[in-house]
Design an enzyme around this catalytic site. Structure first.
Site, PDB file in Angstrom:
ATOM      1  N   ARG A   1      62.885  33.128  46.301  1.00 36.56           N
ATOM      2  CA  ARG A   1      63.252  32.675  44.941  1.00 36.56           C
ATOM      3  C   ARG A   1      63.821  34.090  44.362  1.00 36.56           C
ATOM      4  O   ARG A   1      63.118  35.139  44.417  1.00 36.56           O
ATOM      5  CB  ARG A   1      62.293  32.270  44.014  1.00 36.56           C
ATOM      6  CG  ARG A   1      62.674  32.074  42.674  1.00 36.56           C
ATOM      7  CD  ARG A   1      61.776  31.236  41.602  1.00 36.56           C
ATOM      8  NE  ARG A   1      61.828  30.047  42.012  1.00 36.56           N
ATOM      9  CZ  ARG A   1      60.642  29.169  41.761  1.00 36.56           C
ATOM     10  NH1 ARG A   1      59.709  29.485  41.572  1.00 36.56           N
ATOM     11  NH2 ARG A   1      60.817  27.822  42.125  1.00 36.56           N
ATOM     12  N   ILE A   2      65.004  34.074  43.709  1.00 36.42           N
ATOM     13  CA  ILE A   2      65.174  35.368  43.122  1.00 36.42           C
ATOM     14  C   ILE A   2      65.173  35.225  41.650  1.00 36.42           C
ATOM     15  O   ILE A   2      65.666  34.663  41.038  1.00 36.42           O
ATOM     16  CB  ILE A   2      66.993  35.561  43.379  1.00 36.42           C
ATOM     17  CG1 ILE A   2      67.384  35.798  44.958  1.00 36.42           C
ATOM     18  CG2 ILE A   2      67.413  36.599  42.646  1.00 36.42           C
ATOM     19  CD1 ILE A   2      66.761  36.755  45.717  1.00 36.42           C
TER      20      ILE A   2
ATOM     21  N   ASN B   1      65.677  37.236  39.154  1.00 35.50           N
ATOM     22  CA  ASN B   1      66.831  37.715  38.248  1.00 35.50           C
ATOM     23  C   ASN B   1      68.055  37.988  38.961  1.00 35.50           C
ATOM     24  O   ASN B   1      68.159  38.926  39.689  1.00 35.50           O
ATOM     25  CB  ASN B   1      66.214  38.605  37.125  1.00 35.50           C
ATOM     26  CG  ASN B   1      67.387  39.081  36.221  1.00 35.50           C
ATOM     27  OD1 ASN B   1      68.596  38.951  36.479  1.00 35.50           O
ATOM     28  ND2 ASN B   1      66.967  39.461  35.017  1.00 35.50           N
ATOM     29  N   PRO B   2      68.954  37.252  39.003  1.00 30.58           N
ATOM     30  CA  PRO B   2      70.277  37.361  40.127  1.00 30.58           C
ATOM     31  C   PRO B   2      70.889  38.820  39.771  1.00 30.58           C
ATOM     32  O   PRO B   2      71.550  39.232  40.396  1.00 30.58           O
ATOM     33  CB  PRO B   2      70.914  36.426  39.914  1.00 30.58           C
ATOM     34  CG  PRO B   2      70.083  35.142  39.007  1.00 30.58           C
ATOM     35  CD  PRO B   2      69.116  35.970  38.622  1.00 30.58           C
TER      36      PRO B   2
ATOM     37  N   GLY C   1      64.536  44.655  47.379  1.00 23.86           N
ATOM     38  CA  GLY C   1      65.266  46.198  47.072  1.00 23.86           C
ATOM     39  C   GLY C   1      65.619  46.775  48.518  1.00 23.86           C
ATOM     40  O   GLY C   1      66.236  47.705  48.205  1.00 23.86           O
ATOM     41  N   GLU C   2      64.853  46.571  49.298  1.00 26.73           N
ATOM     42  CA  GLU C   2      65.185  47.252  50.667  1.00 26.73           C
ATOM     43  C   GLU C   2      65.876  46.653  51.623  1.00 26.73           C
ATOM     44  O   GLU C   2      66.666  47.328  52.512  1.00 26.73           O
ATOM     45  CB  GLU C   2      63.616  47.592  51.159  1.00 26.73           C
ATOM     46  CG  GLU C   2      62.935  48.616  50.462  1.00 26.73           C
ATOM     47  CD  GLU C   2      61.634  49.033  50.921  1.00 26.73           C
ATOM     48  OE1 GLU C   2      61.052  50.100  50.539  1.00 26.73           O
ATOM     49  OE2 GLU C   2      61.224  48.449  51.758  1.00 26.73           O
TER      50      GLU C   2
HETATM   51 MO1  MOS Z   1      59.294  52.710  49.024  1.00 27.21          MO
HETATM   52  S1  MOS Z   1      59.903  53.672  50.622  1.00 27.21           S
HETATM   53  O1  MOS Z   1      59.653  53.463  47.663  1.00 27.21           O
HETATM   54  O2  MOS Z   1      59.966  51.372  48.914  1.00 27.21           O
END
Ligand code: MOS
Length: 744
Positions: free
Chosen positions: A622-623, A625-626, A698-699
């Site tokens: 689930r996102i 906040n898009p 986020g990554e």
């Molecule tokens: Mo980490 S390398 O701050 O997600």
């Protein structure tokens, strides 16, 4: 609250507030310059002195003598602190290198001293007057030279990605030897710097034996623990406060020298001290993403089915450090019965290598996903189809173990459709637009999801305002906003009735921000606290909590509605709780998936590579906040372009330091480098992960981008570059002949 069975229906499923593209609740503070960043918190410690850190001028060796007499006598100087007068210091558990050198020096620009003065300029000038007598030792600085003898070493990034030193399934060597189509190629990624906007910065103030640091740090709890350990005092005498952070990318996961040196300087001067590390200091003083050398071998049937996968990676770090776990994703990404993972770690005396955004996968996919492109070409298969053919719905090392959710194939198919992948010419070097060679590239995105236990306190005031307090941080990611959305959804109030306070070690301990775990983990902690607050509200109103619905500022039960505020009329209600996790993360492999599509143009004369458009399709639960999630992903895609085309810390292998230690020499993309980005999230909710049914994102947005750019560049030119970054010198002499192109 413990999350140990898959989530059933819960109030978050309404998605009245959660899942909506709300603007950042902290946006107005940021755009008006009133968000309090560490160095600018003038009000917390009026009359603070300025500290300037002197960094070591050698990479390895010993300090024979420090003479501070000239600095002590310089105008405005109030104190000079080095290991000679700092008193005994411990070392935090998360740092590999000590944060203050002496007498040994472990790496270049390791802090040697702090000068405290009335003004910044006085402190800086006086630092130059410290006479340090070094005895230079010999060190190892060259990864390529050290790699052949580097021992097999398992490890964890402490931040999600991990890989054993050696892992075998089936019989790789025999299967590879028997495969009709094979690839054996080596790829390299350079050392990279976090290069976040806000430098390391701290204001430190002592009050008797109590210390407060206003700093910039992703993990309040880790910083708190390690600073107490370093200074050797009781944690309850220390407060760490970091409500706003101008980026970290893993560089601010750990305690850094700015906080330690500000604390020491303030103690010596008897006054508050503020320290911001200069930009040129950051690149060698702090941590970086270690360079890798990665050998990948793939064996396949002519049909395209992989029968053998080997991924061996070597990186370096200081003694006692950890490997860059670049093989991590290869354990889980593609099916093949015969598998080999190997990871080596060389001892290097460069600055400390450590986590940088998506440690492990970001580097690993830069190699693996070029290898997949090369293999698809050898097989005569479309790169999208080749990946789909080798998808797996189970952990390929442990086939009894399912993924909690895995929609990689949908990401690839939907991305191909939206991006116009059919326009790609399988024969490289043929599409052109004037003097520009055009190429399309694809890569898989993969990053594990991690949950961290996370606590929060929630208050319902008599005015109906819901206040959330947790030591969670917002590193530009949107934590304030998704936490406010969670509390609003749970308590049935509008966002305007919620106040979120973050980043203070006096608040309940949260997951912090790292490893793309922050969004899901911290909101799950807020969920747990809100469940308790709902119970307290129901109890106060004489209602059965299980039968209550919280909506539109009311508590509804049995067809009757009572104003939420009435529960707190006789006094504030407070609840706190921590979300912890059972074994679902072991039972099910929890990962996030995506597909990156990139179009590049390569100047036929100069070889310059420019990105023309990018698309990411992500499947990450689930996102919440898009809008903030999209910002995370486009930021990550931008970072991926940096890794593909520009970013490289250049190692001086004689003296052991990173030469290009500023933003002129260490290039990152600017707006003009990024013309068009699109992000699509698949509609998912993963009930095995958390009550939020969300995962990290986020990554994920970074993972695979570099390879998608590299594959697009190859498609444009027909020249394969296996060493990042893809600078024009690496293919200029092999580009298609310009005259021939003109005639075509
Ligand atoms: Mo980490 S390398 O701050 O997600």
């Amino acid at each position: 609250m413990k999350f140990d069975t898959p989530a059933g229906p819960n109030p978050i499923d309404r998605m009245k507030v959660v899942g909506q593209p709300h603007d950042r609740v902290d946006g107005p503070l940021k755009v008006t310059g009133t968000a309090p960043y560490a160095y600018e918190r003038h009000a917390v410690a009026p009359g603070a002195l300025y500290g300037f850190i002197l960094g070591a001028a050698i990479a390895k060796g010993r300090i024979a003598a420090i003479d501070t007499r000239r600095a002590d006598a310089a105008p405005g100087v109030k104190a000079v602190v080095s290991y000679l007068n700092a008193g005994p210091l411990g070392k935090g558990g998360k740092n590999t290198a000590k944060l203050l050198a002496g007498p040994e020096v472990d790496h270049y620009h390791q802090a040697v001293a702090i000068v405290v003065a009335d003004t910044f300029e006085q402190a800086r000038a006086a630092a130059r007057l410290i006479d340090v007598d070094y005895v230079r030792g010999s060190g190892a600085f060259d990864l390529a030279a050290a790699a052949p003898t580097a021992p097999l070493t398992g490890g964890s990034s402490k931040e999600g990605s991990a890989a054993p030193k050696l892992d075998r399934v089936g019989d790789f060597e025999s299967a590879f030897a028997a495969a009709p189509v094979t690839l054996d190629a080596t790829y390299t990624t350079p050392d990279e710097a976090h290069a976040m906007m806000e430098p390391f910065a701290t204001i430190a103030a002592w009050d008797g034996d109590r210390l407060t640091v206003w700093t910039s740090n992703q993990m309040i709890n880790w910083a708190h623990e390690d600073l107490a350990k370093t200074l050797g005092f009781a944690p309850d005498k220390l407060r760490v406060d970091s409500p706003f952070i101008g980026g970290g990318f893993g560089g601010k996961l750990f305690l850094r020298a700015d906080a330690v040196m500000a604390a020491l300087g303030a103690k010596a001067a008897g006054r508050p001290v503020k320290v911001a590390m200069t930009r040129p200091m950051m690149f060698n003083n702090a941590t970086h993403r270690p360079a890798t050398i990665q050998r990948i071998r793939l064996g396949a049937e002519r049909s395209g089915k992989l029968t053998a996968i080997a991924h061996e990676a070597t990186s370096g770090d200081l003694p006692g450090g950890s490997p860059e776990t670049a093989t991590s994703q290869t354990k889980l990404l593609y099916a093949a019965p015969n598998r080999l993972i190997g990871q080596r770690l060389a001892v290097l005396d460069l600055p400390e290598g450590n986590a940088m955004r998506a440690p492990g996968e970001a580097s690993g996919l830069m190699a693996l996903e070029i290898a997949m492109d090369e293999m698809a070409e050898k097989l005569g298969l479309d790169p999208v189809e080749f990946r789909i053919v080798n998808d797996t719905q189970v952990d390929p090392e442990k086939p009894g173990r399912q993924f909690s959710q895995r929609q990689l194939v949908r990401c690839l198919r939907e991305g191909a459709e939206r991006f116009g992948w059919r326009a790609r010419d399988a024969q490289p070097g043929r599409r052109r637009d004037g003097d520009t060679l055009i190429g399309l590239g694809v890569a898989t995105a993969f990053r594990n999801n991690i949950n961290m236990k996370s606590g929060a306190r929630v208050r319902l005031g008599g005015d109906g305002v819901v206040t959330v307090e947790t030591d969670m941080t917002d590193i530009g990611t949107g934590s304030y906003t998704v936490i406010a959305q969670t509390a609003a959804e749970m308590m049935g109030v509008g966002l305007d009735r919620v106040v979120v306070r973050l980043g203070d070690s006096d608040f309940p301990t949260s997951s912090g921000s790292g490893g793309q775990w922050g969004g899901n983990s911290s909101t799950s902690g807020v969920y747990a606290a809100c469940v308790k607050l709902r119970e307290a509200v129901a109890q106060r109103l004489g209602l059965d909590p299980a039968a209550c619905d919280f909506a539109d500022g009311e508590v509804r039960s049995g067809g009757r509605g009572v104003a939420l505020t009435s529960a707190a009329r006789d006094g504030e209600l407070v609840a706190d709780d921590t979300m912890t996790y059972g074994t679902l993360g072991k039972q099910y492999q929890q990962s996030t998936f995506g597909a990156h599509f990139v179009e590049v143009g390569v100047d036929a004369y100069t070889g310059e590579i420019r990105v023309r458009r990018m698309l990411a399709v992500c499947a990450a639960g689930r996102i919440l906040n898009p809008k903030t999630a999209r910002s995370q992903v486009i930021g990550a895609m931008t970072m991926g372009v940096g890794g593909a085309l520009m970013e490289e810390l250049v190692v001086d292998t004689r003296f052991g330091f990173f030469v290009n230690h500023d933003l002129a020499g260490y290039e990152v993309p600017v707006h003009a480098d990024i013309p068009h980005q699109e992000v699509v999230f698949l509609d998912e909710a993963d009930d095995k992960v958390s009550p939020m049914k969300a995962k990290g994102v986020g990554e994920l947005g970074l993972c695979g981008v570099g390879a998608a750019v590299a594959n697009a560049a190859y498609n444009a030119t027909g020249v394969r570059i296996r060493d990042y970054p893809l600078t024009l010198d690496k293919h200029l002499d092999r580009l298609p002949e310009v005259g021939a192109m003109r005639r075509a």
